[in-house]
Write an enzyme that holds these catalytic residues in place. Structure first.
Site, PDB file in Angstrom:
ATOM      1  N   ASP A 147       2.998  -3.212   8.367  1.00 24.25           N
ATOM      2  CA  ASP A 147       2.045  -3.120   7.261  1.00 24.25           C
ATOM      3  C   ASP A 147       1.150  -1.893   7.463  1.00 24.25           C
ATOM      4  OD1 ASP A 147       0.612  -3.783   4.990  1.00 24.25           O
ATOM      5  OD2 ASP A 147       0.112  -5.802   5.648  1.00 24.25           O
ATOM      6  N   GLY A 148       0.450  -1.513   6.410  1.00 25.95           N
ATOM      7  CA  GLY A 148      -0.528  -0.438   6.494  1.00 25.95           C
ATOM      8  C   GLY A 148      -1.878  -0.980   6.951  1.00 25.95           C
ATOM      9  N   ALA A 149      -2.861  -0.106   7.044  1.00 26.68           N
ATOM     10  CA  ALA A 149      -4.215  -0.530   7.433  1.00 26.68           C
ATOM     11  C   ALA A 149      -5.225   0.432   6.831  1.00 26.68           C
ATOM     12  CB  ALA A 149      -4.356  -0.539   8.953  1.00 26.68           C
ATOM     13  N   GLU A 155      -1.160 -10.794   3.523  1.00 24.08           N
ATOM     14  CA  GLU A 155      -0.921  -9.894   4.663  1.00 24.08           C
ATOM     15  C   GLU A 155      -1.303 -10.559   5.977  1.00 24.08           C
ATOM     16  OE1 GLU A 155      -1.376  -5.512   2.611  1.00 24.08           O
ATOM     17  OE2 GLU A 155      -3.192  -6.515   3.275  1.00 24.08           O
ATOM     18  N   LYS A 193      -7.936  -4.568   6.908  1.00 25.56           N
ATOM     19  CA  LYS A 193      -6.944  -4.464   5.851  1.00 25.56           C
ATOM     20  C   LYS A 193      -7.477  -5.113   4.573  1.00 25.56           C
ATOM     21  CE  LYS A 193      -2.810  -5.515   6.484  1.00 25.56           C
ATOM     22  NZ  LYS A 193      -2.582  -4.411   5.544  1.00 25.56           N
ATOM     23  N   GLY A 194      -6.807  -4.800   3.471  1.00 30.67           N
ATOM     24  CA  GLY A 194      -7.181  -5.433   2.211  1.00 30.67           C
ATOM     25  C   GLY A 194      -7.707  -4.462   1.182  1.00 30.67           C
ATOM     26  N   LYS A 248      -7.213   7.122   9.521  1.00 30.46           N
ATOM     27  CA  LYS A 248      -7.573   5.695   9.567  1.00 30.46           C
ATOM     28  C   LYS A 248      -8.127   5.284  10.939  1.00 30.46           C
ATOM     29  CE  LYS A 248      -5.619   4.814   5.445  1.00 30.46           C
ATOM     30  NZ  LYS A 248      -4.407   4.063   5.241  1.00 30.46           N
ATOM     31  N   GLY A 292       0.807  -1.214   0.000  1.00 26.94           N
ATOM     32  CA  GLY A 292       0.000   0.000   0.000  1.00 26.94           C
ATOM     33  C   GLY A 292       0.840   1.265   0.000  1.00 26.94           C
TER      34      GLY A 292
HETATM   35  C1  5RP Z   1      -3.501  -3.712   1.132  1.00 24.78           C
HETATM   36  C2  5RP Z   1      -3.688  -3.176   2.482  1.00 24.78           C
HETATM   37  C3  5RP Z   1      -3.111  -1.824   2.771  1.00 24.78           C
HETATM   38  O1  5RP Z   1      -2.172  -1.932   3.782  1.00 24.78           O
HETATM   39  C4  5RP Z   1      -4.223  -0.908   3.173  1.00 24.78           C
HETATM   40  O2  5RP Z   1      -5.178  -0.909   2.119  1.00 24.78           O
HETATM   41  C5  5RP Z   1      -3.735   0.513   3.423  1.00 24.78           C
HETATM   42  O3  5RP Z   1      -3.264   1.062   2.242  1.00 24.78           O
HETATM   43  P1  5RP Z   1      -2.828   2.586   2.143  1.00 24.78           P
HETATM   44  O4  5RP Z   1      -1.663   2.765   3.049  1.00 24.78           O
HETATM   45  O5  5RP Z   1      -2.493   2.763   0.679  1.00 24.78           O
HETATM   46  O6  5RP Z   1      -4.008   3.417   2.554  1.00 24.78           O
HETATM   47  O7  5RP Z   1      -4.281  -3.759   3.361  1.00 24.78           O
HETATM   48  O8  5RP Z   1      -4.193  -4.915   0.949  1.00 24.78           O
END
Ligand code: 5RP
Length: 232
Positions: free
Chosen positions: A88-90, A110, A101-102, A128, A29
């Site tokens: 990871d992001g969220a 993930e 997530k996703g 978020k 992400g």
């Molecule tokens: C990908 C994810 C990402 O971590 C989530 O969508 C956050 O993305 P971004 O930092 O672009 O907002 O779960 O499957």
């Protein structure tokens, strides 16, 4: 502005948490990429050494490759199905650091990385942070194609709306990196994410869902005022 917050969250988490010799999961992400970029910089400078990285998507694999970061499958001899740390992001994070997530469609790998890791960290900006998961941002549910109608019906029985994720610049649905489809599920009212994570996975044809509740990550949440809240 938002990019500034994403960069700040990603770089701060990488600087605080990543150590030489780690087996490291790196997420997907527009926020997680800044973790990869910081790890890449430190690896290229020789400050971080002997990393064994598991990228959680094709996107993060390519970002790691750009920096020459050594990547391995989770089944490799180097990783043996386990990671020291995943960052990871969220899409949404609640007050107990449970998350959805996703949004980028990479939830299956993930979750594998998150649940295979001794330590888990999320990087996000303050937009978020929510009180209840799954009401504003939909919870992605990866399903096998044959389950499209049946799974949507079962999800709607939870009082949710399930929408097949459409591809951009390709006619038809998004096909995941595992040949599956994604239903984006929005709940009408607050649900218990711990219960829902299990309940959704009991529906026939569901491969995985985007509620992440079984790890309690440390959260790096960047604020618009240039600070980063580190919340455990
Ligand atoms: C990908 C994810 C990402 O971590 C989530 O969508 C956050 O993305 P971004 O930092 O672009 O907002 O779960 O499957």
């Amino acid at each position: 502005m938002n990019d500034t917050m994403k960069i700040l969250a990603g770089r701060t988490a990488a600087d605080d948490l990543v150590k030489s010799g780690m087996k490291l999961g790196l997420g997907t992400g527009s926020t997680a990429v800044h973790v990869i970029n910081r790890v890449g910089e430190l690896f290229a400078a020789g400050t971080l050494k002997a990393l064994a990285v598991f990228p959680t998507s094709f996107q993060s694999l390519m970002d790691c490759e750009k920096w020459g970061i050594p990547v391995f499958t989770l089944n490799s001899r180097e990783l043996e199905g386990g990671l020291d740390l995943t960052i990871d992001g969220a899409d949404e994070v609640d007050g107990e650091n449970r998350c959805v997530k996703g949004g980028g469609g990479a939830l299956l790998i993930e979750k594998l990385a998150a649940y295979a890791s001794t330590s888990y960290a999320l990087v996000a900006d303050e937009r978020k942070l929510v009180e209840s998961l799954g009401i504003t941002f939909p919870v992605p549910v990866e399903i096998i194609p044959e389950a499209r109608v049946q799974a949507a019906r079962a999800l709607e029985a939870f009082g949710a709306r399930a929408v097949l994720r459409a591809a951009l610049r390709k006619a038809g649905p998004v096909i995941t990196e595992h040949g599956n489809l994604i239903l984006d599920v929005t709940f009408a009212e607050s649900v218990d994410p711990v219960v829902m994570e299990d309940e959704i996975n009991r529906i026939p044809g569901v491969v995985e869902n985007g509620f992440f509740t079984r790890r309690r990550p440390v959260l790096y949440a960047a604020r618009g005022d240039g600070t980063v809240e580190v919340r455990t």
